[in-house]
Design a protein around this motif. Structure first.
Motif, mmCIF file in Angstrom:
data_model
loop_
_atom_site.group_PDB
_atom_site.id
_atom_site.type_symbol
_atom_site.label_atom_id
_atom_site.label_comp_id
_atom_site.label_asym_id
_atom_site.label_seq_id
_atom_site.Cartn_x
_atom_site.Cartn_y
_atom_site.Cartn_z
ATOM 1 N N VAL A 291 0.852 -1.194 0.000
ATOM 2 C CA VAL A 291 0.000 0.000 0.000
ATOM 3 C C VAL A 291 0.885 1.241 0.000
ATOM 4 C CG1 VAL A 291 -1.765 1.295 1.265
ATOM 5 C CG2 VAL A 291 -1.880 -1.211 1.157
ATOM 6 N N LEU A 292 1.912 1.238 0.835
ATOM 7 C CA LEU A 292 2.917 2.304 0.854
ATOM 8 C C LEU A 292 4.198 1.767 0.230
ATOM 9 C CD1 LEU A 292 2.550 3.789 4.453
ATOM 10 C CD2 LEU A 292 1.499 4.593 2.334
ATOM 11 N N THR A 293 4.871 2.595 -0.515
ATOM 12 C CA THR A 293 6.139 2.210 -1.129
ATOM 13 C C THR A 293 7.222 2.074 -0.067
ATOM 14 O OG1 THR A 293 5.491 3.387 -3.121
ATOM 15 C CG2 THR A 293 7.841 2.861 -2.875
ATOM 16 N N ALA A 294 7.215 2.979 0.900
ATOM 17 C CA ALA A 294 8.211 2.979 1.972
ATOM 18 C C ALA A 294 7.727 3.896 3.085
ATOM 19 C CB ALA A 294 9.557 3.455 1.454
ATOM 20 N N THR A 295 8.427 3.822 4.205
ATOM 21 C CA THR A 295 8.178 4.749 5.295
ATOM 22 C C THR A 295 9.526 5.195 5.858
ATOM 23 O OG1 THR A 295 6.926 5.132 7.347
ATOM 24 C CG2 THR A 295 7.902 2.941 7.078
ATOM 25 N N ALA A 296 9.646 6.485 6.130
ATOM 26 C CA ALA A 296 10.875 7.047 6.688
ATOM 27 C C ALA A 296 10.791 6.940 8.215
ATOM 28 C CB ALA A 296 11.020 8.503 6.270
ATOM 29 N N VAL A 297 11.797 6.327 8.806
ATOM 30 C CA VAL A 297 11.763 6.071 10.247
ATOM 31 C C VAL A 297 13.022 6.633 10.904
ATOM 32 C CG1 VAL A 297 11.490 4.314 12.031
ATOM 33 C CG2 VAL A 297 10.519 3.923 9.764
ATOM 34 N N GLN A 298 12.794 7.432 11.932
ATOM 35 C CA GLN A 298 13.906 7.959 12.721
ATOM 36 C C GLN A 298 14.242 6.978 13.844
ATOM 37 O OE1 GLN A 298 13.576 12.458 13.337
ATOM 38 N NE2 GLN A 298 11.457 11.776 13.182
ATOM 39 N N GLY A 299 15.479 6.942 14.228
ATOM 40 C CA GLY A 299 15.898 6.084 15.329
ATOM 41 C C GLY A 299 15.689 6.790 16.656
ATOM 42 N N SER A 300 14.632 6.442 17.361
ATOM 43 C CA SER A 300 14.308 7.110 18.623
ATOM 44 C C SER A 300 15.436 6.993 19.638
ATOM 45 C CB SER A 300 13.020 6.525 19.210
ATOM 46 O OG SER A 300 11.950 6.711 18.325
ATOM 47 N N PHE A 301 16.068 5.827 19.714
ATOM 48 C CA PHE A 301 17.151 5.635 20.672
ATOM 49 C C PHE A 301 18.309 6.583 20.356
ATOM 50 C CE2 PHE A 301 21.089 3.825 22.223
ATOM 51 C CZ PHE A 301 20.771 3.547 23.548
ATOM 52 N N ALA A 302 18.699 6.634 19.082
ATOM 53 C CA ALA A 302 19.805 7.512 18.689
ATOM 54 C C ALA A 302 19.461 8.970 18.953
ATOM 55 C CB ALA A 302 20.153 7.309 17.211
ATOM 56 N N MET A 303 18.215 9.354 18.681
ATOM 57 C CA MET A 303 17.800 10.733 18.932
ATOM 58 C C MET A 303 17.934 11.073 20.413
ATOM 59 S SD MET A 303 14.483 10.926 16.449
ATOM 60 C CE MET A 303 13.912 12.464 17.102
ATOM 61 N N GLY A 304 17.469 10.187 21.257
ATOM 62 C CA GLY A 304 17.560 10.424 22.695
ATOM 63 C C GLY A 304 18.995 10.451 23.183
ATOM 64 N N GLU A 305 19.772 9.494 22.730
ATOM 65 C CA GLU A 305 21.170 9.413 23.149
ATOM 66 C C GLU A 305 21.945 10.660 22.719
ATOM 67 O OE1 GLU A 305 24.546 5.992 23.178
ATOM 68 O OE2 GLU A 305 23.580 6.346 21.242
ATOM 69 N N MET A 306 21.771 11.052 21.470
ATOM 70 C CA MET A 306 22.482 12.237 20.986
ATOM 71 C C MET A 306 21.981 13.513 21.665
ATOM 72 S SD MET A 306 22.761 11.509 16.924
ATOM 73 C CE MET A 306 23.728 10.193 16.250
ATOM 74 N N GLY A 307 20.703 13.564 21.959
ATOM 75 C CA GLY A 307 20.144 14.722 22.656
ATOM 76 C C GLY A 307 20.725 14.876 24.041
ATOM 77 N N VAL A 308 20.781 13.786 24.783
ATOM 78 C CA VAL A 308 21.342 13.831 26.140
ATOM 79 C C VAL A 308 22.821 14.188 26.086
ATOM 80 C CG1 VAL A 308 21.915 12.410 28.156
ATOM 81 C CG2 VAL A 308 19.631 12.287 27.155
ATOM 82 N N GLN A 309 23.556 13.588 25.139
ATOM 83 C CA GLN A 309 24.985 13.896 25.022
ATOM 84 C C GLN A 309 25.201 15.371 24.693
ATOM 85 O OE1 GLN A 309 27.724 11.818 25.691
ATOM 86 N NE2 GLN A 309 28.644 13.862 25.668
ATOM 87 N N THR A 310 24.341 15.919 23.844
ATOM 88 C CA THR A 310 24.464 17.329 23.479
ATOM 89 C C THR A 310 24.206 18.231 24.683
ATOM 90 O OG1 THR A 310 23.829 16.841 21.202
ATOM 91 C CG2 THR A 310 23.609 19.130 21.924
ATOM 92 N N VAL A 311 23.207 17.916 25.470
ATOM 93 C CA VAL A 311 22.925 18.697 26.681
ATOM 94 C C VAL A 311 24.123 18.614 27.639
ATOM 95 C CG1 VAL A 311 21.482 18.824 28.753
ATOM 96 C CG2 VAL A 311 20.422 18.545 26.504
ATOM 97 N N MET A 312 24.678 17.420 27.791
ATOM 98 C CA MET A 312 25.839 17.265 28.670
ATOM 99 C C MET A 312 27.023 18.101 28.168
ATOM 100 S SD MET A 312 25.437 13.174 29.536
ATOM 101 C CE MET A 312 27.141 12.977 29.887
ATOM 102 N N ASP A 313 27.216 18.114 26.848
ATOM 103 C CA ASP A 313 28.300 18.907 26.268
ATOM 104 C C ASP A 313 28.076 20.397 26.528
ATOM 105 O OD1 ASP A 313 29.442 16.564 25.346
ATOM 106 O OD2 ASP A 313 28.781 16.843 23.259
ATOM 107 N N ILE A 314 26.854 20.862 26.343
ATOM 108 C CA ILE A 314 26.536 22.278 26.584
ATOM 109 C C ILE A 314 26.787 22.632 28.049
ATOM 110 C CG2 ILE A 314 24.635 23.949 26.716
ATOM 111 C CD1 ILE A 314 23.491 22.528 24.185
ATOM 112 N N LEU A 315 26.323 21.777 28.952
ATOM 113 C CA LEU A 315 26.517 22.036 30.377
ATOM 114 C C LEU A 315 27.996 22.039 30.761
ATOM 115 C CD1 LEU A 315 23.579 19.949 31.899
ATOM 116 C CD2 LEU A 315 23.732 22.443 31.660
#
Length: 88
Positions: A33-57
């Motif tokens: 029905v759909l040719t494809a679906t674009a999927v983000q990696g929730s784990f990677a998003m969270g991990e990179m987000g936390v690491q970025t906050v730690m870097d800023i702090l």
């Protein structure tokens, strides 16, 4: 969108792309029905987000844009490790 395509009898006749990795979208891809679906990696998003906050702090400079990646999941790769890693 997938349900509308099915109800209109247009499955397999259109190029339609989804955005997410839920079970409904996975089934629409499996059924063609759909040719494809674009999927983000929730784990990677969270991990990179936390690491970025730690870097800023810690006073470090961070990139203004951080690409957390996306996987285009289609019939050919839906059972692959890469796709399974981001689907839920």
């Amino acid at each position: 969108m997938g349900r509308a395509i099915e109800q209109a009898g247009k499955a397999g006749q259109l190029t339609a792309l989804g955005f997410d990795g839920n079970e409904d979208l996975q089934q629409f891809v499996r059924d063609g029905v759909l040719t494809a679906t674009a999927v983000q990696g929730s784990f990677a998003m969270g991990e990179m987000g936390v690491q970025t906050v730690m870097d800023i702090l810690a006073g470090e400079t961070v990139e203004p844009f951080i690409n957390t990646g996306v996987v285009m999941v289609d019939k050919a790769n839906i059972e692959s490790d890469e796709a399974r890693n981001v689907l839920y």
